[in-house]
Design a protein around this motif. Structure first.
Motif, mmCIF file in Angstrom:
data_model
loop_
_atom_site.group_PDB
_atom_site.id
_atom_site.type_symbol
_atom_site.label_atom_id
_atom_site.label_comp_id
_atom_site.label_asym_id
_atom_site.label_seq_id
_atom_site.Cartn_x
_atom_site.Cartn_y
_atom_site.Cartn_z
ATOM 1 N N TYR A 166 80.544 12.375 27.529
ATOM 2 C CA TYR A 166 80.179 11.901 26.194
ATOM 3 C C TYR A 166 80.520 12.932 25.138
ATOM 4 O O TYR A 166 79.911 13.993 25.067
ATOM 5 C CB TYR A 166 78.674 11.586 26.131
ATOM 6 N N HIS A 167 81.510 12.617 24.321
ATOM 7 C CA HIS A 167 81.882 13.494 23.197
ATOM 8 C C HIS A 167 81.807 12.657 21.911
ATOM 9 O O HIS A 167 82.819 12.260 21.343
ATOM 10 C CB HIS A 167 83.276 14.083 23.424
ATOM 11 N N PHE A 168 80.597 12.318 21.525
ATOM 12 C CA PHE A 168 80.248 11.703 20.222
ATOM 13 C C PHE A 168 80.517 10.198 20.092
ATOM 14 O O PHE A 168 80.225 9.626 19.043
ATOM 15 C CB PHE A 168 80.979 12.385 19.048
ATOM 16 N N ILE A 173 77.076 15.789 28.289
ATOM 17 C CA ILE A 173 77.072 15.533 26.851
ATOM 18 C C ILE A 173 77.616 16.742 26.128
ATOM 19 O O ILE A 173 77.229 17.885 26.416
ATOM 20 C CB ILE A 173 75.638 15.211 26.360
ATOM 21 N N ASN A 174 78.547 16.511 25.217
ATOM 22 C CA ASN A 174 79.070 17.589 24.395
ATOM 23 C C ASN A 174 78.210 17.774 23.150
ATOM 24 O O ASN A 174 77.982 16.825 22.396
ATOM 25 C CB ASN A 174 80.507 17.280 23.955
ATOM 26 N N GLU A 175 77.741 18.984 22.952
ATOM 27 C CA GLU A 175 77.060 19.371 21.716
ATOM 28 C C GLU A 175 75.970 18.395 21.273
ATOM 29 O O GLU A 175 76.075 17.771 20.207
ATOM 30 C CB GLU A 175 78.086 19.552 20.585
ATOM 31 N N PRO A 176 74.913 18.273 22.063
ATOM 32 C CA PRO A 176 73.812 17.418 21.610
ATOM 33 C C PRO A 176 73.285 17.835 20.233
ATOM 34 O O PRO A 176 72.836 16.979 19.469
ATOM 35 C CB PRO A 176 72.742 17.597 22.707
ATOM 36 N N LYS A 232 72.027 16.349 14.917
ATOM 37 C CA LYS A 232 71.847 16.771 13.519
ATOM 38 C C LYS A 232 72.873 16.128 12.584
ATOM 39 O O LYS A 232 72.515 15.539 11.561
ATOM 40 C CB LYS A 232 71.897 18.299 13.419
ATOM 41 N N LEU A 233 74.149 16.215 12.924
ATOM 42 C CA LEU A 233 75.147 15.639 12.007
ATOM 43 C C LEU A 233 75.129 14.115 12.029
ATOM 44 O O LEU A 233 75.424 13.475 11.018
ATOM 45 C CB LEU A 233 76.561 16.167 12.338
ATOM 46 N N GLY A 234 74.757 13.550 13.179
ATOM 47 C CA GLY A 234 74.753 12.099 13.293
ATOM 48 C C GLY A 234 73.487 11.427 12.809
ATOM 49 O O GLY A 234 73.521 10.281 12.346
ATOM 50 N N GLY A 253 74.042 12.704 8.420
ATOM 51 C CA GLY A 253 74.862 11.520 8.183
ATOM 52 C C GLY A 253 76.350 11.811 8.046
ATOM 53 O O GLY A 253 77.111 10.966 7.570
ATOM 54 N N ILE A 254 76.784 12.997 8.487
ATOM 55 C CA ILE A 254 78.199 13.382 8.362
ATOM 56 C C ILE A 254 79.016 12.810 9.520
ATOM 57 O O ILE A 254 80.206 12.573 9.417
ATOM 58 C CB ILE A 254 78.319 14.921 8.320
ATOM 59 N N HIS A 255 78.361 12.653 10.662
ATOM 60 C CA HIS A 255 78.996 12.065 11.849
ATOM 61 C C HIS A 255 78.374 10.696 12.122
ATOM 62 O O HIS A 255 77.263 10.406 11.668
ATOM 63 C CB HIS A 255 78.744 12.958 13.077
ATOM 64 N N PHE A 265 92.305 14.145 15.401
ATOM 65 C CA PHE A 265 91.383 13.592 14.403
ATOM 66 C C PHE A 265 90.126 14.454 14.357
ATOM 67 O O PHE A 265 89.296 14.401 15.269
ATOM 68 C CB PHE A 265 91.025 12.140 14.772
ATOM 69 N N GLU A 266 90.019 15.248 13.316
ATOM 70 C CA GLU A 266 88.961 16.255 13.233
ATOM 71 C C GLU A 266 87.702 15.661 12.573
ATOM 72 O O GLU A 266 87.214 16.145 11.556
ATOM 73 C CB GLU A 266 89.506 17.501 12.524
ATOM 74 N N TRP A 267 87.182 14.584 13.157
ATOM 75 C CA TRP A 267 85.936 13.956 12.730
ATOM 76 C C TRP A 267 85.919 13.739 11.211
ATOM 77 O O TRP A 267 86.879 13.208 10.664
ATOM 78 C CB TRP A 267 84.720 14.760 13.237
ATOM 79 N N ALA A 268 84.866 14.193 10.531
ATOM 80 C CA ALA A 268 84.745 13.902 9.095
ATOM 81 C C ALA A 268 85.898 14.473 8.275
ATOM 82 O O ALA A 268 86.156 14.017 7.160
ATOM 83 C CB ALA A 268 83.412 14.438 8.573
#
Ligand code: GBH
Length: 468
Positions: A117-119, A161-164, A169-171, A175-177, A422-425
Motif C-alpha cells: 500500500y503506497h497511498f 504500508i508506506n508512510e502511515p 496527516k497529509l490525507g 488535505g494535501i493528499h 507523478f510526484e503527488w500534489a
C-alpha cells in the motif's frame, strides 16, 4: 565499506509510475478521484498515464539493469488486483502484470521488495469510510494474504504500508493528499490507528501462515526527518524536538517496536490539549484486547529519510484542534542547509546518520533498510545534475559511517526514485528520478541522469563487498 550482501536498490510506487488507470479492469483508487476532482494537484495533473509503466515495464527493467541494482522496490496497486478492494473479484490481468514484473526481475538477478500500500486505496473502500473505518483492517489483511499467496513464493521482502504518517496527516488532516480530508486533530489519529491494526493483522497472517514456507520478512515503511533542537542549550527546544520525533516516527514505531502503544509523550500532549480545549475525550485511540498484538510486528526497520529540521515550541493553530497544536513543535530550516529542489527538502546528509543511530539505540538495534532517500530537481531537463551526485555520494558516506562507526545494522539502501514520476500534489513539476522521463514525448523516453551514472558507479564499486 559495505557488507557483501548489502541491498542496493531504487524505488517507485504504483500510482506514481503505472498509468493505465482504468486498463483491463482496474478499479479506481482515491488518487484517481483526488486528481480528477481538480484543483488540488499542481497544474490539475494526474497519474492517468504517468510513466506508463503498465505498458512500458520493459523500459523500466532496462533502467534497473543499467544501474546494476541488486533490489527494486515497487508497490502493487490494490485496485488493479482487486478492483473493488475485496477478494470477491480478482483482476487476473493485474495478477499477470505483477507476475511478469517479478519474474523479469528475478531473471535479471534483481530481488523485488514489494509494498502492498503506497497511498492508493481502492475508491470503493474509501466510500465505506476508508482508513477511518475499523473494518478496513480486515479488508487490508485479506488483500495482504491474497498477495502473499500469489506472489510470496518469489517475493521475500514485504512492506505492508508506506508512510502511515504521511497518509494519516497529509490525507486526513492537511488535505494535501487523497482522500483530501481536513478533519483537523481527529481523523489522522483514527486513520493512523487503523493502519497500525491493518499492518499488524497482515504481519500476523504472514507470520503464522506464509512465513514457514516462504521464509520472507515483513515490515512497514516509516518516514521521518531528523529533528534537532533550535538551541541545544535550551531545554524547551530540546523537549520540542523530542515531541516532534515522537509525533512523526514514534507515533508508529513505538507501538510496533517498543511498547505496543503510542509514545507517552504523544498521548500526554494530545490529552492535555483536549482538556484545554474542553474536547471531552482523548482523540488518540487506544488498542483494545480485541486488536491484534501490535508489538513485534516488524521483521526489520524500514526508514524513509529525506531531510532534517530545527525545532522549537510553537506552531499551533490557536483555539482549533489540530496536530500542530498537539505537537507544539515548530519546524525551521537551518540557513546553512542548502535547498536545491522542493522547498521542504533541505540537504542534510548527516541527519540520516543521526537518525540511524537513534533507531539503533531506541528500537533495540534492528536490521534497517533505508527504503527511500532522494533528492529532487524542479522544472525541466538537467541531465547533468551535479548537485544530486553530491547528495548521493555524501548521503551514502553517512550510511557507511553509521555502519562502521556507530554499529548500526543497515542492510540496504534504496534511492528514491528509479525515474521521474507523478510526484503527488506536485504533479510532474518535481523530479526525483535517477532517470529523466520526457513527459512530452509520446514514448515517455527514459534517459539516465548524471546522478544515475554516479549511483551505478557506487553500486559497481561496493556490490562485491570490497571497494574495487
Ligand atoms: C515520500 O515521502 C513518498 O513516499 C514518495 O512517494 C514521494 O515520491 C517522495 O516522498 C518524494 O516526495 O508538501 O510541504 O506539506 C516522503 C515524506 C512527507 C516528504 C510530506 C514531503 C511534504 C511536505 N514526505 N512532505 S509539504
Amino acid at each position: 565499506m559495505f557488507p557483501r550482501d548489502f541491498a542496493w536498490g531504487a524505488g517507485t510506487a504504483a500510482y506514481q509510475i503505472e498509468g493505465g488507470w482504468q486498463a483491463d479492469g482496474k478499479g479506481p483508487s482515491i488518487w484517481d478521484t483526488f486528481c480528477h476532482e481538480n484543483g488540488r494537484v499542481f497544474g490539475e495533473q494526474n497519474g492517468d498515464v504517468a510513466c506508463n509503466s503498465y505498458e512500458l515495464w520493459e523500459k523500466d527493467l532496462e533502467c534497473i539493469q543499467q544501474l546494476g541494482l541488486t533490489h527494486y522496490r515497487l508497490s502493487l496497486s490494490w485496485a488493479r488486483l482487486l478492483p473493488d478492494g475485496t477478494t470477491r473479484h480478482v483482476n487476473q490481468t493485474g495478477v499477470q502484470y505483477y507476475n511478469k514484473v517479478i519474474d523479469d526481475l528475478l531473471a535479471c538477478d534483481v530481488s523485488p521488495m514489494v509494498t502492498l500500500y503506497h497511498f492508493d486505496l481502492p475508491q470503493t473502500l474509501q466510500d465505506q469510510g476508508g482508513w477511518k473505518s475499523p473494518g478496513i483492517a480486515t479488508l487490508f489483511d485479506s488483500y495482504a494474504k491474497f498477495c502473499f499467496q500469489t506472489f510470496g513464493d518469489r517475493v521475500k521482502l514485504w512492506i505492508t504500508i508506506n508512510e502511515p504518517h504521511v497518509c494519516a496527516k497529509l490525507g486526513h488532516e492537511d488535505g494535501i493528499h487523497a482522500p483530501g480530508l481536513k478533519e483537523k486533530g481527529t481523523a489522522a489519529y483514527l486513520a493512523g490507528h487503523n493502519m497500525l491494526r491493518a499492518h499488524a493483522m497482515a504481519w500476523h497472517s504472514y507470520n503464522s501462515v506464509y512465513r514457514p514456507q516462504q521464509k520472507g520478512a515483513v515490515s512497514l515503511a516509516l518516514n521521518s526527518d531528523w529533528f534537532e533542537p533550535s538551541d541545544r542549550h535550551c531545554s524547551e527546544d530540546v523537549a520540542a524536538a523530542e515531541r516532534d520525533l515522537a509525533f512523526t516516527l514514534g507515533w508508529f514505531a513505538w507501538p510496533v517496536f517498543v511498547t505496543g502503544d503510542y509514545p507517552e509523550i504523544m498521548r500526554t500532549a494530545i490529552d492535555a490539549q483536549s482538556e484545554k480545549l474542553r474536547y471531552g475525550a482523548s482523540r488518540l485511540p487506544s488498542f483494545s484486547s480485541d486488536d491484534p498484538a501490535i508489538l513485534g510486528t516488524a521483521d526489520f526497520f524500514a526508514l524513509n529519510y529525506y531531510t532534517s529540521r530545527k525545532v522549537k515550541p510553537g506552531g499551533g493553530c490557536g483555539e482549533t484542534l489540530c496536530i500542530k497544536s498537539d505537537r507544539d513543535a515548530e519546524e525551521v530550516l537551518d540557513s546553512s542547509w542548502p535547498i536545491c529542489g522542493v522547498s521542504w527538502l533541505a540537504v542534510v546528509p548527516y541527519g540520516l546518520r543521526k537518525l540511524l543511530k537513534y533507531i539503533k539505540d531506541t528500537f533495540n538495534n534492528p536490521e534497517v533498510y533505508i527504503t527511500e532517500n532522494g533528492f529532487s530537481q524542479v522544472g525541466q531537463l538537467q541531465i547533468e545534475d551535479v548537485q544530486r551526485c553530491e547528495f548521493y555520494k555524501d548521503t551514502i558516506m553517512e550510511v557507511a559511517k553509521a555502519i562502521h562507526q556507530d554499529g548500526v545494522n543497515v542492510r540496504g539502501y534504496f534511492a528514491w526514485s528509479l525515474m521521474d514520476n507523478f510526484e503527488w500534489a506536485d504533479g510532474f513539476s518535481v523530479r526525483f528520478g535517477l532517470f529523466h522521463v520526457d513527459f512530452c514525448d509520446a514514448k515517455l523516453r527514459r534517459t539516465i541522469y548524471r546522478s544515475g551514472r554516479e549511483y551505478a558507479k557506487i553500486i559497481a564499486k561496493y556490490k562485491s563487498g570490497q571497494p574495487r
